[in-house]
Write an enzyme that holds these catalytic residues in place. Structure first.
Site, PDB file in Angstrom:
ATOM      1  N   LYS A   1       0.769  -1.339  -0.070  1.00 43.99           N
ATOM      2  CA  LYS A   1      -0.085  -0.074  -0.029  1.00 43.99           C
ATOM      3  C   LYS A   1       0.878   1.316  -0.291  1.00 43.99           C
ATOM      4  CE  LYS A   1      -3.272  -1.080  -0.777  1.00 43.99           C
ATOM      5  NZ  LYS A   1      -3.472  -2.123  -1.758  1.00 43.99           N
TER       6      LYS A   1
ATOM      7  N   HIS B   1       7.285  -7.470  -2.306  1.00 46.47           N
ATOM      8  CA  HIS B   1       7.182  -6.887  -0.906  1.00 46.47           C
ATOM      9  C   HIS B   1       8.246  -7.308   0.016  1.00 46.47           C
ATOM     10  CE1 HIS B   1       3.296  -4.734  -1.936  1.00 46.47           C
ATOM     11  NE2 HIS B   1       2.630  -5.765  -1.876  1.00 46.47           N
TER      12      HIS B   1
ATOM     13  N   SER C   1      -5.051   2.504   4.186  1.00 41.42           N
ATOM     14  CA  SER C   1      -5.028   1.928   2.687  1.00 41.42           C
ATOM     15  C   SER C   1      -5.451   0.333   2.820  1.00 41.42           C
ATOM     16  CB  SER C   1      -3.988   2.272   1.967  1.00 41.42           C
ATOM     17  OG  SER C   1      -4.055   1.754   0.838  1.00 41.42           O
TER      18      SER C   1
HETATM   19  S1  PPS Z   1      -0.275  -3.056  -3.085  1.00 40.04           S
HETATM   20  O1  PPS Z   1      -1.643  -3.917  -3.031  1.00 40.04           O
HETATM   21  O2  PPS Z   1       0.836  -3.242  -2.112  1.00 40.04           O
HETATM   22  O3  PPS Z   1       0.201  -3.278  -4.671  1.00 40.04           O
HETATM   23  O4  PPS Z   1      -0.903  -1.465  -3.234  1.00 40.04           O
HETATM   24  P1  PPS Z   1       0.039  -0.427  -3.673  1.00 40.04           P
HETATM   25  O5  PPS Z   1      -0.101  -0.063  -4.999  1.00 40.04           O
HETATM   26  O6  PPS Z   1       1.392  -0.276  -3.264  1.00 40.04           O
HETATM   27  O7  PPS Z   1      -0.776   0.893  -2.982  1.00 40.04           O
HETATM   28  C1  PPS Z   1      -2.090   1.206  -3.289  1.00 40.04           C
HETATM   29  C2  PPS Z   1      -2.286   2.768  -2.910  1.00 40.04           C
HETATM   30  O8  PPS Z   1      -1.633   3.562  -3.891  1.00 40.04           O
HETATM   31  C3  PPS Z   1      -2.671   4.337  -4.451  1.00 40.04           C
HETATM   32  N1  PPS Z   1      -2.462   4.700  -6.028  1.00 40.04           N
HETATM   33  C4  PPS Z   1      -2.182   6.103  -6.263  1.00 40.04           C
HETATM   34  N2  PPS Z   1      -2.215   7.278  -5.543  1.00 40.04           N
HETATM   35  C5  PPS Z   1      -2.155   8.381  -6.178  1.00 40.04           C
HETATM   36  N3  PPS Z   1      -1.808   8.503  -7.588  1.00 40.04           N
HETATM   37  C6  PPS Z   1      -1.856   7.189  -8.293  1.00 40.04           C
HETATM   38  N4  PPS Z   1      -1.772   7.602  -9.682  1.00 40.04           N
HETATM   39  C7  PPS Z   1      -1.794   6.244  -7.579  1.00 40.04           C
HETATM   40  N5  PPS Z   1      -2.168   4.755  -7.986  1.00 40.04           N
HETATM   41  C8  PPS Z   1      -2.291   4.014  -6.848  1.00 40.04           C
HETATM   42  C9  PPS Z   1      -3.974   3.723  -4.367  1.00 40.04           C
HETATM   43  O9  PPS Z   1      -5.028   4.415  -4.468  1.00 40.04           O
HETATM   44  C10 PPS Z   1      -3.812   2.916  -2.925  1.00 40.04           C
HETATM   45  O10 PPS Z   1      -3.966   4.137  -1.814  1.00 40.04           O
HETATM   46  P2  PPS Z   1      -5.317   4.425  -1.216  1.00 40.04           P
HETATM   47  O11 PPS Z   1      -4.828   5.083  -0.248  1.00 40.04           O
HETATM   48  O12 PPS Z   1      -5.778   3.038  -0.638  1.00 40.04           O
HETATM   49  O13 PPS Z   1      -6.139   5.029  -2.220  1.00 40.04           O
END
Ligand code: PPS
Length: 290
Positions: free
Chosen positions: A45, A100, A130
């Site tokens: 996340k 991870h 998240s």
């Molecule tokens: S995972 O399951 O570990 O692969 O998740 P991960 O991709 O690391 O994290 C997901 C969060 O990243 C946000 N996200 C973004 N935020 C801003 N801009 C862009 N383009 C973007 N893409 C992914 C996603 O919405 C998750 O955060 P939250 O706070 O839940 O919205």
């Protein structure tokens, strides 16, 4: 409370979901690295999918101009969870992997400075919130409806990928073993163009101004959310409960304030924030402070 064995198992001190196995994890020590390989390493996340998408857009013209239609998981497989389709040799070069894994479980050659690693961190309150929402949406994670209980598990490292602090601390304190670029979710949020340029410099990739504009435009939260491939909308039904959320949820800084109570925030600070002071990262907790 211990995490349920129906969802997690521990291997060398680290929690994995049941989609992988100790034998497969053992084999990763000898995983054959190519110098051109790129690994996106994160605690869950923290911006993995975002960085996956940015790398695809930077590296593959077909991804940028929409002429190819490859699912993100095929384009950038999960190193430790792609156990059934581990046909990595067929991936186009440079190969990109997401992981991870903690620093001490990655392939040996990566720890010998071969290939490149991009490590992305995010402020842990937003990570935790998240993660809480994600556990409802993804079927392979145990749903913990009570946020208090989820927070205690997160603080105790009793979740997939174990302790946030150990993960981040481990990668930062072993930076010299790797050819590594550190980024934060918050700096990407504040100035996406600069973050994309940093990645391009690290990869030695030169894009024209138009190409750079296109990467930045397609990597915004709003545009990624509209793209079914970037938003992982094609995950099989046994992996994601699509009526309970989406991969791209809010994509902001400081959303923890909408979920955590004052008491929960104090508890979090007492357990984690003090220990974080040794980390060489300046965290941003609020979008208004960016
Ligand atoms: S995972 O399951 O570990 O692969 O998740 P991960 O991709 O690391 O994290 C997901 C969060 O990243 C946000 N996200 C973004 N935020 C801003 N801009 C862009 N383009 C973007 N893409 C992914 C996603 O919405 C998750 O955060 P939250 O706070 O839940 O919205």
């Amino acid at each position: 409370m211990e995490p349920s064995k129906d969802y997690l198992f521990k291997y060398k001190g680290f929690y994995f979901s049941l989609e992988t196995s100790p034998e497969y994890l053992d084999s990763l020590e000898d995983f054959e690295i190519k110098d051109s390989d790129i690994f996106i390493a994160t605690y869950p996340k923290s911006g993995t999918v975002w960085t996956q998408n940015i790398l695809s857009l930077i590296i593959h013209e077909g991804h940028r101009n929409g002429t190819e239609n490859m699912e993100t998981l095929d384009r950038i497989p999960w190193l430790e969870y792609n156990i059934k389709n581990a046909a990595y040799a067929n991936l186009p070069s440079p190969r990109v992997f997401a992981t991870h894994l903690p620093y001490y479980l990655v392939p040996r050659d990566l720890r010998n400075k071969r290939a490149r690693v991009i490590y992305v961190t995010r402020n842990p309150k937003d990570v935790m919130v998240s993660y809480y929402h994600f556990s409802k949406f993804i079927c392979t994670l145990e749903e913990v409806p009570d946020f208090n209980i989820f927070m205690e598990r997160f603080l105790a490292g009793k979740v997939l990928a174990s302790s946030w602090l150990d993960h981040v601390e481990g990668w930062y304190s072993h930076a010299e073993d790797f050819n590594i670029l550190f980024l934060t979710y918050e700096e990407m949020k504040k100035d996406l163009r600069s973050a994309v340029l940093k990645i391009c410099n690290f990869l030695g990739k030169k894009l024209s101004e138009e190409e750079l504009d296109s990467v930045v435009r397609q990597a915004t939260f709003e545009n990624m959310r509209k793209d079914p491939r970037a938003n992982y909308e094609n995950l099989p039904e046994n992996l994601a409960e699509k009526n309970k959320g989406s991969f791209l949820r809010k994509g902001t800084v400081g959303d923890w304030k909408n979920t955590m109570t004052v008491a929960q925030n104090e508890r979090f600070d007492k357990v984690l924030t003090e220990k974080m002071k040794t980390l060489p990262i300046k965290f941003t907790w609020d979008i208004n402070n960016m």
